[in-house]
Write an enzyme that holds these catalytic residues in place. Structure first.
Site, short mmCIF file in Angstrom:
data_model
loop_
_atom_site.label_atom_id
_atom_site.label_comp_id
_atom_site.label_asym_id
_atom_site.label_seq_id
_atom_site.Cartn_x
_atom_site.Cartn_y
_atom_site.Cartn_z
N SER A 31 -2.25 5.79 1.25
CA SER A 31 -3.41 4.92 1.41
C SER A 31 -3.36 4.27 2.77
O SER A 31 -2.35 4.24 3.43
CB SER A 31 -3.43 3.83 0.36
OG SER A 31 -2.78 4.22 -0.78
N LEU A 61 0.87 -1.17 0.00
CA LEU A 61 0.00 0.00 0.00
C LEU A 61 0.90 1.21 0.00
O LEU A 61 1.84 1.28 0.78
CB LEU A 61 -0.83 0.04 1.29
CG LEU A 61 -2.09 -0.78 1.36
CD1 LEU A 61 -2.67 -0.73 2.76
CD2 LEU A 61 -3.12 -0.25 0.38
N ASP A 62 0.62 2.18 -0.85
CA ASP A 62 1.53 3.32 -0.86
C ASP A 62 1.26 4.23 0.33
O ASP A 62 0.34 4.02 1.10
CB ASP A 62 1.47 4.07 -2.20
CG ASP A 62 0.11 4.68 -2.46
OD1 ASP A 62 -0.05 5.33 -3.50
OD2 ASP A 62 -0.79 4.48 -1.64
N ALA A 63 2.09 5.27 0.45
CA ALA A 63 2.15 6.00 1.72
C ALA A 63 0.83 6.64 2.11
O ALA A 63 0.46 6.66 3.29
CB ALA A 63 3.26 7.04 1.67
#
Lengths: 261, 419
Positions: A60, A56-58
């Site tokens: 989200s 999951l990117d930062a």
């Protein structure tokens, strides 16, 4: 002491999921969990294998599957298996940015008074149709065969392995202009793609939209209810969760078929 | 670590030798001769390159082999409890070289000896008791190693340090520290300094902590150490305070008196406090004296210019929470931004509770949003149902939920998952 520690480790090895808070890089989450589980300090136990499922990117948030020690093997299998993930997207009409979210530079502003819920639903239906087509194309099965029919009946029709992101389900759960909330199921996605979807929805509606929040509510069999929040990242809690998960897996395993007469 | 010793050794002896691999020295005697020094080098790079020198009947392979003699040391040569250190190695090497030179003289005269008639004493041959007593068993200590584990049993210093509780496994990862520790002599180096620390009032557990963090204190001159402690006492730090400061900031005594003086003056000047208050801050956070001053200057600038705190407000905050001075600039600005602009908390309230800057931004965010959702987010001290910042940030989750938010922990967890 070392033997006891190793035995303690057995309980903590397995798969479980945590809730990644927004604004934090997934690597930091993984490192934090490693430190929390490594309650046994000393020269031998300096590092354990902690693996992360779909990232999951930062910005989200949501369910992040973690595998510890021997749980990394089933984690790998889970990663390869094509199971869908559930997301909740929150969007806002009125402006478009260069990275499709609030943090980017605003590229365009527009009005959104003309946008109504059924217009939005029409656009979503169109999107879903396009995605369904893509699903069939990428499943690499001849549409006219019996095999395809059987797969479609059991719900196994879908791309095996790599494919572009495909949304298998999409619906509106909240509409309060300028804010709206979508719920979708997808395969092979990235969070950036999902934000782009919101952006495109805005364009289709002849307005502009950008994504304010991306939240993963389900990753394969792991849901938000089972996820551990930051206050619960301790070895004891993790061991409990893994045990619980193993038990539920055992219960849901199909019983052996009765011997043929 | 010890590999640097071996490398230096090799560099010195390149004129004679070329191989860099370690070798095992075997001293044995045949039943024919008495004191025969036999040297067998197992040269890894040269398979089957055996070189055997017998006392009088030395058989020397031709000059090509001569160049491939490995580094040898006679480990049983000087019976010392400590390991062969650098200077011992060179001494033994020169001995070995002189022996080889002697052997060479002999071989040149016996050069025509047949290699087929090599007198190899077999390992299964029985030797007399007299010869057995002359046999010297080689030590199994490696000349280079990546860990101190191999040397701990032999070295008095290392084993005593382990008994004290020093974390050798952490220290050996730092470059050159392992070599330095090995070279120390327990009685002359370590003991006086340990006694000095104990005199100061440091406890045993503190000793282990200091040495694990700052092993270089064992190399500091005792006079300098005394001078620095006396200086601190002259600055009216009580002896117990000095002991606790040294325990918490192990590098403190490595600094010269002048440097310590400069730093104390810096804090007094920058913060504008009188000497007793400065002493108080430094005693509570001795890291301020042993760390770098640049980040502190930066932080003070940020507080003054970006965050807009006045001189006396900064003084008040630092007196309450000295850790502010060493905190991250970005973290400070982020927390302040959220507190002031999103939560609408005024300056004077933040000054009252500077410990909010110690907590994580995420924690403050989650709790504030939870209170907002419940409708009880009230941070103005004049209004009813006021929630103070320290209770917001410092209480553990359970207490926060029941006392401040009047909700259950499960509700809070569920809320966290909707963020």
């Amino acid at each position: 002491m070392a033997i006891r520690a190793i035995r303690k480790f057995r309980w903590v090895e397995g798969l479980f999921c945590v809730y990644k808070p927004p604004g934090v890089h997934w690597k930091l989450v993984r490192d934090r969990i490693e430190t929390c589980i490594l309650e046994v300090r000393g020269p031998e136990f300096r590092r354990i294998k902690v693996g992360v499922g779909h990232r999951l990117d930062a910005s989200s948030s949501g369910v992040l599957v973690i595998g510890v020690g021997r749980g990394n093997k089933p984690l790998n299998d889970l990663y390869q298996m094509c199971c869908t993930r559930d997301y909740t997207l929150e969007g806002e009409f009125g402006f478009a940015t260069d990275n499709f979210s609030r943090t980017g530079r605003i590229v365009e502003r527009s009005t959104y008074d003309h946008v109504t819920q059924d217009k939005l639903e029409k656009v979503l239906a169109m999107l879903q149709q396009a995605n369904q087509k893509a699903l069939l194309i990428h499943s690499n099965v001849d549409m006219r065969s019996q095999e395809a029919y059987e797969m479609a009946v059991t719900g196994e029709l879908g791309p095996q392995g790599k494919s572009p992101p495909i949304l298998t389900g999409l619906r509106v759960t909240g509409f309060q202009p300028p804010f709206f909330t979508l719920e979708l199921q997808c395969l092979n996605e990235t969070q950036r793609y999902l934000r782009k979807v919101v952006h495109e929805i805005g364009l289709e509606l002849r307005s502009t939209a950008s994504c304010t929040a991306v939240r993963r509510t389900r990753d394969g069999p792991f849901t938000v209810d089972q996820a551990l929040t930051r206050g619960q990242w301790t070895a004891a809690q993790v061991a409990l969760t893994i045990q619980h998960y193993n038990n539920s897996k055992r219960q849901s395993r199909p019983l052996p078929a009765p011997a043929a007469l | 670590m010890a590999s640097s010793c071996v490398q230096q050794l090799c560099r010195r002896s390149t004129s004679h030798l070329r191989s860099k691999t370690s070798c095992v020295t075997l001293l044995y005697s045949t039943h024919v001769q008495n004191h025969v020094a036999g040297v067998r080098t197992a040269d890894k790079t040269n398979a089957g390159g055996d070189l055997i020198i017998h006392g009088n009947h030395s058989i020397f392979h031709t000059s090509q082999r001569r160049q491939q003699v490995g580094v040898c040391y006679y480990s049983g040569y000087n019976a010392s409890p400590l390991l062969p250190t650098e200077h011992r190695d060179t001494k033994e090497l020169t001995d070995a070289l002189s022996q080889i030179k002697d052997a060479q003289h002999l071989t040149e005269t016996n050069a025509r000896l047949d290699t087929d008639e090599a007198v190899y004493p077999s390992a299964s041959e029985e030797i007399t008791d007299k010869d057995a007593s002359h046999t010297m068993v080689p030590s199994t200590l490696p000349s280079e190693s990546s860990s101190l584990r191999d040397y701990v049993d032999e070295s008095e210093t290392l084993s005593k340090l382990v008994q004290l509780g020093v974390k050798l496994w952490k220290l050996e990862q730092r470059p050159n520290v392992g070599t330095m520790l090995l070279k120390l002599d327990f009685q002359t180096d370590v003991v006086p300094r340990l006694l000095f620390l104990k005199e100061m009032g440091v406890e045993d557990s503190g000793l282990a902590y200091i040495l694990s963090d700052n092993p270089f204190i064992l190399k500091e001159d005792l006079e300098n150490l005394h001078a620095r402690v006396n200086y601190l006492k002259s600055q009216k730090f009580s002896p117990e305070t000095v002991a606790s400061m040294v325990t918490r900031a192990p590098y403190l005594l490595n600094f010269s008196v002048k440097r310590l003086d400069n730093r104390l003056a810096f804090y007094q000047q920058q913060l504008g406090l009188n000497s007793s208050k400065t002493r108080g801050i430094v005693a509570r956070l001795p890291r301020l004296l042993s760390g770098s001053l640049e980040p502190v200057k930066e932080t003070l600038r940020v507080c003054k210019i970006e965050l807009g705190f006045k001189e006396n407000e900064i003084q008040h905050m630092v007196m309450l929470v000295p850790k502010l001075l060493t905190s991250n600039k970005r973290k400070l600005t982020q927390i302040f931004d959220y507190l002031h602009n999103t939560m609408k908390v005024q300056h004077h309230l933040i000054v009252k509770f500077p410990q909010v800057f110690n907590s994580r931004l995420l924690r403050i965010k989650e709790r504030h949003l939870f209170l907002d959702y419940l409708g009880t987010a009230q941070y103005d001290s004049d209004q009813p149902n006021y929630i103070s910042l320290d209770r917001l940030a410092s209480l553990p989750d359970e207490a926060f939920c029941t006392e401040v938010a009047s909700a259950t922990l499960e509700d809070f967890i569920m809320f966290q998952k909707t963020m």
